[in-house]
Design a protein around this motif. Structure first.
Motif, PDB file in Angstrom:
ATOM      1  N   THR A  74       0.801  -1.227   0.000  1.00 10.55           N
ATOM      2  CA  THR A  74       0.000   0.000   0.000  1.00 10.55           C
ATOM      3  C   THR A  74       0.833   1.275   0.000  1.00 10.55           C
ATOM      4  OG1 THR A  74      -0.235  -0.206   2.401  1.00 10.55           O
ATOM      5  CG2 THR A  74      -2.039  -1.036   1.033  1.00 10.55           C
ATOM      6  N   HIS A  75       2.144   1.167  -0.237  1.00 14.07           N
ATOM      7  CA  HIS A  75       2.947   2.364  -0.473  1.00 14.07           C
ATOM      8  C   HIS A  75       3.646   2.310  -1.829  1.00 14.07           C
ATOM      9  CE1 HIS A  75       2.179   3.270   3.739  1.00 14.07           C
ATOM     10  NE2 HIS A  75       2.600   4.489   3.481  1.00 14.07           N
ATOM     11  N   GLY A  76       3.200   1.413  -2.695  1.00 15.17           N
ATOM     12  CA  GLY A  76       3.665   1.438  -4.070  1.00 15.17           C
ATOM     13  C   GLY A  76       4.933   0.670  -4.365  1.00 15.17           C
ATOM     14  N   ARG A  77       5.585   0.085  -3.355  1.00 14.04           N
ATOM     15  CA  ARG A  77       6.800  -0.676  -3.620  1.00 14.04           C
ATOM     16  C   ARG A  77       6.462  -2.018  -4.264  1.00 14.04           C
ATOM     17  NH1 ARG A  77       7.495   1.363   1.673  1.00 14.04           N
ATOM     18  NH2 ARG A  77       9.196   2.876   1.840  1.00 14.04           N
ATOM     19  N   THR A  78       7.255  -2.416  -5.255  1.00 13.97           N
ATOM     20  CA  THR A  78       7.141  -3.750  -5.836  1.00 13.97           C
ATOM     21  C   THR A  78       8.183  -4.641  -5.172  1.00 13.97           C
ATOM     22  OG1 THR A  78       8.781  -3.506  -7.615  1.00 13.97           O
ATOM     23  CG2 THR A  78       6.556  -2.613  -8.019  1.00 13.97           C
ATOM     24  N   ASP A  79       8.287  -5.878  -5.648  1.00 11.09           N
ATOM     25  CA  ASP A  79       9.305  -6.767  -5.094  1.00 11.09           C
ATOM     26  C   ASP A  79      10.633  -6.661  -5.839  1.00 11.09           C
ATOM     27  OD1 ASP A  79       8.153  -7.903  -7.307  1.00 11.09           O
ATOM     28  OD2 ASP A  79       7.648  -9.811  -6.373  1.00 11.09           O
ATOM     29  N   VAL A  80      10.824  -5.616  -6.641  1.00  7.52           N
ATOM     30  CA  VAL A  80      12.097  -5.324  -7.301  1.00  7.52           C
ATOM     31  C   VAL A  80      12.600  -3.985  -6.770  1.00  7.52           C
ATOM     32  CG1 VAL A  80      13.244  -4.834  -9.497  1.00  7.52           C
ATOM     33  CG2 VAL A  80      11.492  -6.616  -9.375  1.00  7.52           C
ATOM     34  N   LEU A  81      13.791  -3.973  -6.223  1.00 12.27           N
ATOM     35  CA  LEU A  81      14.349  -2.749  -5.653  1.00 12.27           C
ATOM     36  C   LEU A  81      14.432  -1.665  -6.719  1.00 12.27           C
ATOM     37  CD1 LEU A  81      15.579  -1.600  -3.017  1.00 12.27           C
ATOM     38  CD2 LEU A  81      17.841  -2.271  -3.908  1.00 12.27           C
ATOM     39  N   GLY A  82      13.947  -0.485  -6.360  1.00  6.49           N
ATOM     40  CA  GLY A  82      14.001   0.651  -7.269  1.00  6.49           C
ATOM     41  C   GLY A  82      12.803   0.782  -8.185  1.00  6.49           C
ATOM     42  N   LEU A  83      11.878  -0.185  -8.158  1.00  8.92           N
ATOM     43  CA  LEU A  83      10.707  -0.150  -9.030  1.00  8.92           C
ATOM     44  C   LEU A  83       9.440  -0.004  -8.186  1.00  8.92           C
ATOM     45  CD1 LEU A  83       9.689  -0.416 -11.977  1.00  8.92           C
ATOM     46  CD2 LEU A  83       9.390  -2.867 -11.523  1.00  8.92           C
ATOM     47  N   TYR A  84       8.621   0.978  -8.550  1.00 12.14           N
ATOM     48  CA  TYR A  84       7.386   1.286  -7.838  1.00 12.14           C
ATOM     49  C   TYR A  84       6.261   1.345  -8.878  1.00 12.14           C
ATOM     50  CZ  TYR A  84      10.880   2.802  -4.436  1.00 12.14           C
ATOM     51  OH  TYR A  84      11.963   2.855  -3.585  1.00 12.14           O
ATOM     52  N   ALA A  85       5.026   1.205  -8.430  1.00  8.51           N
ATOM     53  CA  ALA A  85       3.901   1.255  -9.370  1.00  8.51           C
ATOM     54  C   ALA A  85       2.683   1.836  -8.677  1.00  8.51           C
ATOM     55  CB  ALA A  85       3.589  -0.133  -9.921  1.00  8.51           C
ATOM     56  N   ALA A  86       1.870   2.549  -9.455  1.00  6.58           N
ATOM     57  CA  ALA A  86       0.654   3.167  -8.908  1.00  6.58           C
ATOM     58  C   ALA A  86      -0.380   3.296 -10.008  1.00  6.58           C
ATOM     59  CB  ALA A  86       0.972   4.547  -8.321  1.00  6.58           C
ATOM     60  N   GLY A  87      -1.648   3.260  -9.615  1.00  3.95           N
ATOM     61  CA  GLY A  87      -2.731   3.378 -10.572  1.00  3.95           C
ATOM     62  C   GLY A  87      -3.110   2.032 -11.155  1.00  3.95           C
ATOM     63  N   GLU A  88      -3.683   2.054 -12.361  1.00  2.00           N
ATOM     64  CA  GLU A  88      -4.234   0.829 -12.938  1.00  2.00           C
ATOM     65  C   GLU A  88      -3.176  -0.225 -13.217  1.00  2.00           C
ATOM     66  OE1 GLU A  88      -7.215  -0.553 -16.603  1.00  2.00           O
ATOM     67  OE2 GLU A  88      -6.675   1.561 -16.347  1.00  2.00           O
ATOM     68  N   VAL A  89      -1.929   0.166 -13.443  1.00  2.00           N
ATOM     69  CA  VAL A  89      -0.875  -0.810 -13.713  1.00  2.00           C
ATOM     70  C   VAL A  89      -0.548  -1.642 -12.480  1.00  2.00           C
ATOM     71  CG1 VAL A  89       1.093   0.679 -13.120  1.00  2.00           C
ATOM     72  CG2 VAL A  89       1.370  -1.092 -14.855  1.00  2.00           C
ATOM     73  N   ALA A  90      -0.948  -1.184 -11.301  1.00  2.00           N
ATOM     74  CA  ALA A  90      -0.572  -1.830 -10.037  1.00  2.00           C
ATOM     75  C   ALA A  90      -1.702  -2.697  -9.487  1.00  2.00           C
ATOM     76  CB  ALA A  90      -0.190  -0.779  -9.004  1.00  2.00           C
ATOM     77  N   ARG A  91      -1.329  -3.685  -8.726  1.00  2.00           N
ATOM     78  CA  ARG A  91      -2.283  -4.511  -7.982  1.00  2.00           C
ATOM     79  C   ARG A  91      -2.015  -4.277  -6.504  1.00  2.00           C
ATOM     80  NH1 ARG A  91      -2.864  -8.163  -3.661  1.00  2.00           N
ATOM     81  NH2 ARG A  91      -4.487  -9.688  -4.117  1.00  2.00           N
ATOM     82  N   THR A  92      -2.855  -3.458  -5.879  1.00  2.00           N
ATOM     83  CA  THR A  92      -2.687  -3.137  -4.464  1.00  2.00           C
ATOM     84  C   THR A  92      -3.511  -4.030  -3.550  1.00  2.00           C
ATOM     85  OG1 THR A  92      -4.516  -1.554  -4.565  1.00  2.00           O
ATOM     86  CG2 THR A  92      -2.295  -0.698  -4.993  1.00  2.00           C
ATOM     87  N   GLY A  93      -4.511  -4.719  -4.117  1.00  2.00           N
ATOM     88  CA  GLY A  93      -5.468  -5.461  -3.313  1.00  2.00           C
ATOM     89  C   GLY A  93      -6.772  -4.721  -3.127  1.00  2.00           C
ATOM     90  N   LEU A  94      -6.885  -3.495  -3.681  1.00  2.00           N
ATOM     91  CA  LEU A  94      -8.114  -2.719  -3.544  1.00  2.00           C
ATOM     92  C   LEU A  94      -9.266  -3.328  -4.331  1.00  2.00           C
ATOM     93  CD1 LEU A  94      -9.671  -0.141  -2.655  1.00  2.00           C
ATOM     94  CD2 LEU A  94      -8.765   0.970  -4.718  1.00  2.00           C
ATOM     95  N   HIS A  95      -8.988  -3.846  -5.520  1.00  2.00           N
ATOM     96  CA  HIS A  95     -10.077  -4.227  -6.419  1.00  2.00           C
ATOM     97  C   HIS A  95     -10.478  -5.695  -6.349  1.00  2.00           C
ATOM     98  CE1 HIS A  95      -9.572  -0.264  -7.982  1.00  2.00           C
ATOM     99  NE2 HIS A  95      -8.363  -0.518  -8.438  1.00  2.00           N
ATOM    100  N   GLY A  96      -9.550  -6.579  -6.030  1.00  2.00           N
ATOM    101  CA  GLY A  96      -9.894  -7.991  -5.992  1.00  2.00           C
ATOM    102  C   GLY A  96     -10.319  -8.504  -7.350  1.00  2.00           C
ATOM    103  N   ALA A  97     -11.478  -9.180  -7.399  1.00  2.00           N
ATOM    104  CA  ALA A  97     -11.949  -9.810  -8.633  1.00  2.00           C
ATOM    105  C   ALA A  97     -12.795  -8.878  -9.485  1.00  2.00           C
ATOM    106  CB  ALA A  97     -12.750 -11.069  -8.298  1.00  2.00           C
ATOM    107  N   ASN A  98     -13.069  -7.670  -8.990  1.00  2.00           N
ATOM    108  CA  ASN A  98     -13.921  -6.751  -9.741  1.00  2.00           C
ATOM    109  C   ASN A  98     -13.873  -5.384  -9.072  1.00  2.00           C
ATOM    110  OD1 ASN A  98     -16.034  -5.926 -11.626  1.00  2.00           O
ATOM    111  ND2 ASN A  98     -17.407  -5.970  -9.864  1.00  2.00           N
ATOM    112  N   ARG A  99     -13.620  -4.355  -9.845  1.00  2.00           N
ATOM    113  CA  ARG A  99     -13.482  -3.008  -9.293  1.00  2.00           C
ATOM    114  C   ARG A  99     -14.842  -2.379  -9.001  1.00  2.00           C
ATOM    115  NH1 ARG A  99     -12.931   2.567 -11.777  1.00  2.00           N
ATOM    116  NH2 ARG A  99     -13.791   1.558 -13.618  1.00  2.00           N
ATOM    117  N   LEU A 100     -14.970  -1.776  -7.832  1.00  2.00           N
ATOM    118  CA  LEU A 100     -16.144  -0.974  -7.532  1.00  2.00           C
ATOM    119  C   LEU A 100     -16.064   0.338  -8.312  1.00  2.00           C
ATOM    120  CD1 LEU A 100     -18.721  -0.643  -5.751  1.00  2.00           C
ATOM    121  CD2 LEU A 100     -17.261   0.534  -4.090  1.00  2.00           C
ATOM    122  N   ALA A 101     -17.168   0.713  -8.930  1.00  2.00           N
ATOM    123  CA  ALA A 101     -17.204   1.912  -9.775  1.00  2.00           C
ATOM    124  C   ALA A 101     -16.643   3.134  -9.055  1.00  2.00           C
ATOM    125  CB  ALA A 101     -18.651   2.184 -10.208  1.00  2.00           C
TER     126      ALA A 101
END
Length: 545
Positions: free
Chosen positions: A367-394
């Protein structure tokens, strides 16, 4: 004539250096870049189009957020927003991530308001609210009737004035050190696709989704999964890739391909109903929320109704909004698209059909954007934070971009301050040569066999067809970069969707129509094996505090 690889490598004309390079210029990318500058980081934005060309400006519905001090419905609460998000996510949301991100929504929206964002007001002067599918309360704030994304983008562009931006630069691959730390990106610049490199202590991916996997989508042409492919090739993991949300209502145009005009879910929130060619209600008896059921439910119901039509000849349904007075004033963007198609929504039902809309999965981050690769971060639709699960709430997506873009920048600053990102030395290697399938054929395969309805035999056909139709291609053109990304992402989606032997959320299996919580209430993680093939791996990385 395209020069040979050796000549392309020798054309590198510039070499930039930064603390952080943000790849992408939508809500998550600009939020990250603005916050990084506030924190004193040397920041550079790389975007493959113009600054406003991302998916954010097409977002019509709004921002889902509970702002009690702004006149929210008395029966709404953070707990209710969390509960609605968990329900829409089909049992696969990370409950802690949902509460963390949704709970940060009010601060994110208030920052926009202080920055001059103009959201719509009601007669009392308070923020106007609407309700969308899956929401139990009127909590979605909007701008310009149905132009919320455009207003959010405008506000962020004002905040980003003076920030260095490389437009028409396509990120090809991550630069990595011998230890695997990401320390920049290789790019192709301008109409001539001139090679270059951007060196940075950290890279934040905010490249959006993968809607161009399919023939019909609400996404712009840039949504080719570039960031996800780049992250996978850099060694990052991805999850929940089988869950591609199809928006139930895009404007139907015969033989349409590419981006289709969206008919926002808020139209149904204002009372419009879905009917078939015979005038029968599509959602009658399907779900307790009727036409405001979650998107996966509505899209599946439309698809089922079309498939069961006499002779199977129907290829769209209708959204009857004739009962909404002042439609053009309330939904000017939708009204303009309808007018261009010769439709008057106040008199005519709007022909609509589902189309690929949002990737619920992506690069695994905490939930702070870190990936499992040092130096690489992700945010927005490209990322999987756990917010959406199997279907995004509108309308949770703009919220997520605002929250996670800011957090990703703060994570970079914290990691730099703690010495976790040593300055790495990496020289670009040879131009990558990877499998590439022709885009029209790939889109036909994915639309037919891995869209809303799927089965094992069809996905096997799609996978085999991709295997025999790819050609190893050097990534020295923008088209090659995009098509390579689509090819890799298609294989990853097929791998995850084939393995999940149940129906859940956006993932509808005709041959496995039941949800199986005993075996499948868990996310699947995908990585690339040494030969570059997507394979399912071990569970999701643990999230740091």
């Amino acid at each position: 004539m395209t020069p040979p690889v050796s000549d392309q490598q020798s054309k590198t004309t510039w070499d930039a250096d930064a603390d952080v390079v943000v790849v992408g210029s939508g809500v998550a990318g600009l939020t990250a870049a603005v916050r990084a500058v506030e924190l004193g980081l040397r920041t550079l934005v790389v975007t493959k189009g113009r600054l406003p060309d991302g998916n954010t400006r097409w977002a019509q519905g709004g921002v889902a957020v509970v702002l009690p001090d702004e006149g929210a419905s008395g029966d709404d609460s953070l707990d209710a927003h969390v509960a609605d998000t968990l329900a829409a996510g089909g049992g696969l949301c990370d409950a802690a991530a949902v509460r963390s991100i949704v709970g940060a929504g009010p601060d994110a929206v208030n920052r926009l308001l202080r920055g001059g964002a103009r959201f719509d007001s009601d007669a009392s002067g308070r923020l106007a609210r609407t309700r969308e599918g899956g929401h139990s309360a009127f909590r979605v704030i909007r701008a310009g009737g149905d132009a919320t994304g455009a207003e959010v983008q405008r506000c962020l562009e004002v905040a980003a004035e003076g920030l260095p931006v490389l437009e028409h630069h396509v990120a090809v691959d991550a630069l990595t050190t011998a230890s695997g730390q990401v320390c920049g990106v290789r790019v192709l610049a301008g109409p001539d696709a001139t090679p270059g490199v951007v060196r940075a202590r950290a890279v934040v991916l905010a490249t959006g989704g993968l809607g161009q996997l399919y023939r019909s989508t609400s996404n712009p042409e840039q949504a080719t999964g570039d960031g996800l492919a780049l992250a996978l090739r850099a060694g990052a993991s991805a999850a929940d890739l089988e869950f591609v949300q199809f928006h139930p209502t895009v404007l139907y145009t015969p033989r349409a391909k590419g981006r289709c005009p969206l008919v926002t879910e808020a139209v149904r929130g204002e009372g419009a109903v879905l009917v078939d060619a015979a005038g029968r209600r599509v959602m009658q008896g399907v779900h307790p929320l009727g036409d405001l059921a979650p998107r996966d439910v509505v899209s599946a119901a439309i698809t089922h109704r079309l498939a069961s039509a006499p002779g199977g000849v129907d290829d769209h349904v209708y959204l009857d909004a004739t009962g909404i007075a002042g439609f053009a004033a309330r939904f000017p963007t939708v009204a303009a698209a309808c007018a261009a198609a010769g439709i008057d929504p106040e008199r005519d039902p709007i022909p609509v059909v589902p189309a690929a809309h949002f990737a619920c999965g992506g690069v695994v981050t905490h939930t702070h954007g870190r990936t499992d690769v040092l130096g690489l971060y992700a945010a927005g639709e490209v990322a999987r934070t756990g917010l959406h699960g199997a279907n995004r709430l509108a309308s949770n997506s703009l919220l997520e971009g605002l929250v996670m873009g800011r957090r990703a920048a703060e994570a970079v600053a914290a990691d730099l301050g703690a010495g976790r990102l040593p300055r790495g030395e990496a020289r670009p290697g040879p131009v990558p040569v990877v499998p590439v399938a022709a885009r029209p054929a790939l889109q036909r395969l994915m639309s037919r066999y891995a869209g809303i309805g799927r089965d094992a035999d069809g996905m096997a056909v799609a996978g085999s067809a991709l295997d025999v139709s790819t050609n190893d291609t050097p990534l020295w053109t923008v088209g090659a970069v995009e098509d390579a990304a689509l090819t890799l992402v298609a294989r990853a989606v097929l791998a995850a969707a084939s393995a999940r032997e149940e129906t859940r959320g956006c993932h509808v299996r005709h041959d496995r129509p039941e949800r199986d919580d005993r075996a499948w209430q868990r996310s699947q993680t995908v990585r690339l094996n040494p030969s570059g093939q997507p394979v399912l791996t071990d569970p999701i990385l643990e999230r740091a505090a």
